[in-house]
Every structure is written in structure tokens, then in C-alpha cells.
Write a protein that holds these residues in place. Structure first.
Motif, mmCIF file in Angstrom:
data_model
loop_
_atom_site.group_PDB
_atom_site.id
_atom_site.type_symbol
_atom_site.label_atom_id
_atom_site.label_comp_id
_atom_site.label_asym_id
_atom_site.label_seq_id
_atom_site.Cartn_x
_atom_site.Cartn_y
_atom_site.Cartn_z
ATOM 1 N N GLY A 104 49.494 19.907 -33.169
ATOM 2 C CA GLY A 104 50.620 18.752 -33.757
ATOM 3 C C GLY A 104 50.295 17.760 -32.694
ATOM 4 N N TYR A 105 50.793 16.565 -32.837
ATOM 5 C CA TYR A 105 50.895 15.580 -31.968
ATOM 6 C C TYR A 105 52.043 15.124 -31.357
ATOM 7 C CZ TYR A 105 49.478 10.875 -30.280
ATOM 8 O OH TYR A 105 49.535 9.814 -29.498
ATOM 9 N N PHE A 106 52.277 15.220 -30.358
ATOM 10 C CA PHE A 106 53.565 14.959 -29.520
ATOM 11 C C PHE A 106 53.722 13.339 -29.068
ATOM 12 C CE2 PHE A 106 56.239 14.491 -25.583
ATOM 13 C CZ PHE A 106 57.530 15.372 -26.103
ATOM 14 N N GLY A 107 54.364 12.607 -29.732
ATOM 15 C CA GLY A 107 54.447 11.283 -29.419
ATOM 16 C C GLY A 107 55.785 10.599 -29.252
ATOM 17 N N ASN A 108 56.044 9.425 -28.845
ATOM 18 C CA ASN A 108 57.115 8.645 -28.393
ATOM 19 C C ASN A 108 57.530 7.857 -29.719
ATOM 20 O OD1 ASN A 108 55.457 6.340 -28.528
ATOM 21 N ND2 ASN A 108 55.795 5.917 -26.132
ATOM 22 N N VAL A 109 56.949 7.821 -30.934
ATOM 23 C CA VAL A 109 57.419 6.948 -31.910
ATOM 24 C C VAL A 109 57.864 7.874 -33.146
ATOM 25 C CG1 VAL A 109 55.725 5.160 -31.317
ATOM 26 C CG2 VAL A 109 55.138 6.807 -33.024
ATOM 27 N N PRO A 110 58.691 7.303 -33.988
ATOM 28 C CA PRO A 110 59.072 8.116 -35.109
ATOM 29 C C PRO A 110 58.151 8.522 -36.331
ATOM 30 C CG PRO A 110 60.815 6.437 -34.562
ATOM 31 C CD PRO A 110 59.466 6.082 -33.749
ATOM 32 N N PRO A 111 58.165 9.426 -37.039
ATOM 33 C CA PRO A 111 57.206 9.663 -37.797
ATOM 34 C C PRO A 111 57.532 8.966 -39.186
ATOM 35 C CG PRO A 111 58.997 11.373 -38.073
ATOM 36 C CD PRO A 111 59.194 10.434 -36.921
ATOM 37 N N GLY A 112 56.397 8.735 -40.080
ATOM 38 C CA GLY A 112 56.548 8.313 -41.401
ATOM 39 C C GLY A 112 57.283 7.045 -41.520
ATOM 40 N N ASP A 113 58.270 6.966 -42.529
ATOM 41 C CA ASP A 113 58.850 5.683 -42.840
ATOM 42 C C ASP A 113 60.301 5.584 -42.722
ATOM 43 O OD1 ASP A 113 59.907 7.064 -45.017
ATOM 44 O OD2 ASP A 113 58.211 6.816 -46.217
ATOM 45 N N PRO A 114 61.220 4.673 -43.074
ATOM 46 C CA PRO A 114 62.413 4.757 -42.489
ATOM 47 C C PRO A 114 63.415 5.845 -43.098
ATOM 48 C CG PRO A 114 62.047 2.403 -42.977
ATOM 49 C CD PRO A 114 60.828 3.397 -43.341
ATOM 50 N N LYS A 115 62.753 6.368 -44.505
ATOM 51 C CA LYS A 115 63.409 7.519 -45.113
ATOM 52 C C LYS A 115 63.048 8.954 -44.405
ATOM 53 C CE LYS A 115 65.999 9.311 -48.540
ATOM 54 N NZ LYS A 115 67.161 9.048 -48.712
ATOM 55 N N VAL A 116 61.814 9.096 -44.031
ATOM 56 C CA VAL A 116 61.291 10.232 -43.189
ATOM 57 C C VAL A 116 62.290 10.200 -41.980
ATOM 58 C CG1 VAL A 116 59.402 11.372 -42.392
ATOM 59 C CG2 VAL A 116 59.238 10.357 -44.740
ATOM 60 N N ALA A 117 61.993 9.184 -41.319
ATOM 61 C CA ALA A 117 62.787 9.051 -39.803
ATOM 62 C C ALA A 117 64.068 9.282 -39.735
ATOM 63 C CB ALA A 117 62.119 7.936 -39.131
ATOM 64 N N TRP A 118 64.742 8.869 -40.505
ATOM 65 C CA TRP A 118 66.245 8.465 -40.427
ATOM 66 C C TRP A 118 67.025 8.816 -41.617
ATOM 67 C CZ3 TRP A 118 66.967 9.075 -35.606
ATOM 68 C CH2 TRP A 118 66.309 8.113 -34.530
ATOM 69 N N GLY A 119 66.257 9.009 -42.843
ATOM 70 C CA GLY A 119 67.156 9.097 -44.018
ATOM 71 C C GLY A 119 67.424 7.749 -44.605
ATOM 72 N N ILE A 120 67.032 6.666 -44.254
ATOM 73 C CA ILE A 120 67.600 5.568 -44.581
ATOM 74 C C ILE A 120 66.611 4.713 -45.800
ATOM 75 C CG2 ILE A 120 67.890 3.027 -44.134
ATOM 76 C CD1 ILE A 120 68.591 4.067 -41.146
ATOM 77 N N ASP A 121 67.294 4.566 -46.962
ATOM 78 C CA ASP A 121 66.379 3.892 -48.083
ATOM 79 C C ASP A 121 65.794 2.808 -47.732
ATOM 80 O OD1 ASP A 121 66.996 6.229 -49.788
ATOM 81 O OD2 ASP A 121 68.989 5.217 -50.327
ATOM 82 N N PHE A 122 64.713 2.601 -48.371
ATOM 83 C CA PHE A 122 63.978 1.323 -48.013
ATOM 84 C C PHE A 122 63.004 0.883 -49.271
ATOM 85 C CE2 PHE A 122 60.906 4.496 -47.409
ATOM 86 C CZ PHE A 122 59.653 3.909 -47.594
ATOM 87 N N SER A 123 62.420 -0.313 -49.002
ATOM 88 C CA SER A 123 61.457 -0.593 -50.369
ATOM 89 C C SER A 123 60.224 -1.248 -49.522
ATOM 90 C CB SER A 123 61.616 -1.445 -51.222
ATOM 91 O OG SER A 123 62.135 -2.612 -50.565
ATOM 92 N N GLU A 124 59.026 -1.008 -50.140
ATOM 93 C CA GLU A 124 57.882 -1.620 -49.311
ATOM 94 C C GLU A 124 57.498 -2.770 -50.360
ATOM 95 O OE1 GLU A 124 53.390 -0.131 -48.947
ATOM 96 O OE2 GLU A 124 54.703 0.218 -47.243
ATOM 97 N N ILE A 125 57.433 -3.968 -49.336
ATOM 98 C CA ILE A 125 57.145 -5.319 -49.925
ATOM 99 C C ILE A 125 55.549 -5.828 -49.397
ATOM 100 C CG2 ILE A 125 59.579 -5.964 -50.377
ATOM 101 C CD1 ILE A 125 59.355 -7.938 -48.066
ATOM 102 N N MET A 126 55.069 -6.572 -50.198
ATOM 103 C CA MET A 126 53.727 -7.097 -49.908
ATOM 104 C C MET A 126 53.974 -8.697 -49.207
ATOM 105 S SD MET A 126 51.905 -4.655 -49.933
ATOM 106 C CE MET A 126 50.409 -5.282 -49.414
ATOM 107 N N ILE A 127 53.540 -9.169 -48.125
ATOM 108 C CA ILE A 127 53.678 -10.179 -47.561
ATOM 109 C C ILE A 127 52.359 -11.099 -47.755
ATOM 110 C CG2 ILE A 127 54.009 -11.807 -45.380
ATOM 111 C CD1 ILE A 127 56.455 -9.934 -46.149
ATOM 112 N N PRO A 128 52.510 -12.134 -48.410
ATOM 113 C CA PRO A 128 51.281 -12.961 -48.643
ATOM 114 C C PRO A 128 50.644 -13.699 -47.431
ATOM 115 C CG PRO A 128 53.286 -14.080 -49.748
ATOM 116 C CD PRO A 128 53.694 -12.859 -49.051
#
Length: 371
Positions: A104-128
């Protein structure tokens, strides 16, 4: 005899010049090369009741809160329970439990996305952006003051998720942006990092898109090179006046000082840092000396919470202290939180309670309304 001596001196000179040239090129690579990560750095030796035992490494013996990731899963690890030769057992705080033998990788940053890391819903948007669409995570909130997070050099958006629980609890909309050369974002024309000198335009594009979606004011949060990106936006963007507050965690405040620290880390003479900066300029066109928030502070200077760990060997603590001195001279409102422990961007990991309290207090103080 004289001829032999001259030949020897020529050989020594060639070797010295070659070594210096290599050091300068190596230093420039450390600054501008795009790197993506994904390897393992430890192995699970045993699993207990609410604990995981890992191979003992420089990383796995750090006190505080960290994560272990493997094949799409993760666990949040707390304090050290026991240590023995070659082994360290840590408390499991949340997440899946790995099997014995798992790399495994031991690191100092949360994994994945907001839902994976903290159970917080989110959406992905694209910035032009000017180079094409770049991804961003958006967590909705209340009001029209948005919290916009900017990761550092060769980092990922997930690095900014440490602060999300506090931001979400306060109800601020949260936008965690990607920018040029990120995975899923367009590459820069030369395929190199520009240390904030061009990346700030992608942050500006994100603010424009946020305004289109209803934002009126902004709190900017940047870690490592993300701090320099924010600094350049405050110095050069017509949207800088919309920024209410700034938080910088272990920021790249002065690129020259950062390069000197890099030379020191590799036991190279200080002048190699200057040469590597010249190589950066040659390869990218970036005027490195301009990228100093100490000597060239931004025109717009919102209240700043500055967080830095004393042992940081990526961006030395002298950068942060230099910015505080500049702020004092200019009347810039800077709250400085210096943590005695923790490596680069590890203030949250070594003392989450203090970190979260500082962020909460900064966001809550004279909190802007919806106007």
C-alpha cells in the motif's frame, strides 16, 4: 610534466563543469517536470482489532493522522499503538481493513474524492480554461462566498480535501480545481510546470466559472505551489478584488529560496540553485525572481492565514517568516501558525485539532455576507 599537469587540469575542469551542469539541469527538473504518482511504499504485516501493522519506514512512524491506500481502497490511520524492530502498529480510524501482505501507499493526503474521503456528496464540473476544459470537484453550500482550493506542484485535487470537513460544516460552497498538466486536464504548450507564472490563469478561469454559477466573493486556499498560484492571481488578475480571504499551507512563497533549499537537500553548493533557475528560465521563459511574494508582494492583499511546519524541507520556514515580515511592513493582515512538527504540508496531519481551529477561526472572523 607541465603538459601532463595541463591535461589533468583540463580533465578536472571538464568534470566540474559537467557536474555543475548536471546539478543545474537536475534542479530545473525538480521545479518544472510533470510527475504522476501511484507506487506503494509499505506493506501490511498484520491486522488486529482496530489496528494495522505496517513495515517500519520513515513515513509510517510519523505521529498523527495519515492514510493507507491500496487497489482502490483506503483506511485512515491514527496514532501509533506499538513499535517493534521493522514494524509499526497504528490505530484504524475509518475505512476498509486491508489483508495481511497487501502492498500500500502510506501518505498524508486523503484518498479518492470528497465522497470517498469524507462521505460528502459532490459533483464534477469542467472549467473552461484557455487551454481546454479542466476538472473540478464542487460541493454545494449556502451563500455566494465560495471556497476555492488549489493543490501544489505535481499534486492532485485530493490533497486539498483535508480542509473540506471544516468548510462544509461552515456551509461554504467548495470548489477544488485541477489545472494545466493535471491528470484529466490539458497539458501546457511546452509540457512543463511554470511554478504559478501561467497556472494562475486557470485559477482565474475557475473563478469566472464560479461567478457564472452564482459566486460573488471568494476564499482562496492553496497548498505548496498552490500558494504561489494564488499569489500570482492576487498580483495579476482583474478578479483579485473579489477575494475576501486567503489560506496558504506550506506555500511556495519565494522560488529562489525554494531552489536553494533543493540544492541544500542534495548536498549541492548554493550557486547550483541560481544556475538551475537560469535553466528554468531558458526552458520555460519564466522570470523566477519575479515569483517572490516577499520581494514582489501582490497588489491585492486580503487577510491571510499562513500555515507552515518548521521542519519543512521543500519550502523552508524562512519563506513563511519572510512573508510575515513583509506583511508587517505593508500592514498586511497575516495570521501565522507555525507548527513545530511535521514535514511538507503535514501541519494538519500532526495536529488536526489545532489546524481545523485555525481555519475555522479565520473563516468565521468578520465573515462576509452574501453580497
Amino acid at each position: 610534466m607541465a603538459s601532463v599537469l595541463r591535461k589533468a587540469l583540463v580533465i578536472v575542469l571538464v568534470l566540474v563543469v559537467g557536474a555543475v551542469a548536471f546539478g543545474a539541469w537536475f534542479g530545473s527538473e525538480a521545479g518544472v517536470k510533470v510527475v504522476h504518482y501511484g507506487e506503494s511504499n509499505t506493506r501490511v504485516l498484520a491486522v488486529g482489532d482496530g489496528t494495522v501493522t505496517l513495515t517500519e519506514t520513515h513515513e509510517t512512524i510519523k505521529p498523527g493522522t495519515y492514510w493507507l491506500g491500496w487497489t482502490g481502497a483506503y483506511t485512515m490511520l491514527g496514532g501509533i499503538v506499538t513499535r517493534s524492530p521493522g514494524k509499526v502498529t497504528r490505530q484504524v480510524l475509518r475505512g476498509s481493513i486491508p489483508s495481511q501482505g497487501t502492498p500500500g501507499y502510506f501518505g498524508n493526503v486523503p484518498p479518492g474524492d470528497p465522497k470517498v474521503a469524507w462521505g460528502i456528496d459532490f459533483s464534477e464540473i469542467m472549467i473552461p480554461t484557455e487551454l481546454g476544459p479542466a476538472p473540478a470537484w464542487y460541493v454545494p453550500g449556502r451563500g455566494a462566498t465560495w471556497f476555492v482550493a488549489v493543490h501544489g506542484q505535481n499534486g492532485r485535487r485530493k490533497a486539498e480535501l483535508k480542509v473540506l470537513p471544516v468548510v462544509h460544516d461552515l456551509g461554504l460552497p467548495f470548489l477544488d480545481i485541477g489545472y494545466r498538466n493535471d491528470e484529466g486536464a490539458p497539458a501546457s504548450p511546452d509540457g512543463l510546470l511554470h511554478l504559478g507564472d501561467s497556472e494562475w490563469r486557470d485559477l482565474e478561469a475557475a473563478l469566472r466559472e464560479a461567478r457564472r454559477l452564482g459566486a460573488r466573493r471568494f476564499v482562496l486556499y492553496g497548498t505548496s505551489m498552490g500558494g504561489q498560484i494564488i499569489g500570482q492571481l492576487l498580483a495579476r488578475s482583474e478578479l483579485a478584488g473579489l477575494v475576501n480571504k486567503v489560506i496558504m499551507d506550506a506555500p511556495m512563497i519565494d522560488v529562489r529560496m525554494t531552489a536553494e533549499q533543493g540544492a541544500w537537500n542534495h548536498h549541492l553548493p548554493a550557486f547550483v540553485a541560481s544556475l538551475s533557475n537560469q535553466v528554468v528560465r531558458w526552458r520555460t521563459g519564466v522570470e523566477v525572481d519575479r515569483l517572490s511574494l516577499i520581494r514582489h508582494p501582490p497588489k491585492v492583499r486580503p487577510p491571510l492565514l499562513l500555515i507552515h511546519t518548521t521542519p519543512d524541507t521543500d519550502h523552508p520556514i524562512e519563506e513563511a517568516r519572510g512573508l510575515v515580515a513583509t506583511g508587517r511592513r505593508l500592514g498586511w493582515n497575516i495570521t501565522f501558525e507555525e507548527f513545530a512538527r511535521g514535514e511538507h504540508t503535514e501541519a494538519w496531519n500532526v495536529d488536526r485539532a489545532r489546524y481545523d481551529h485555525a481555519v475555522r477561526a479565520h473563516l468565521a472572523a468578520d465573515r462576509p455576507g452574501n453580497g
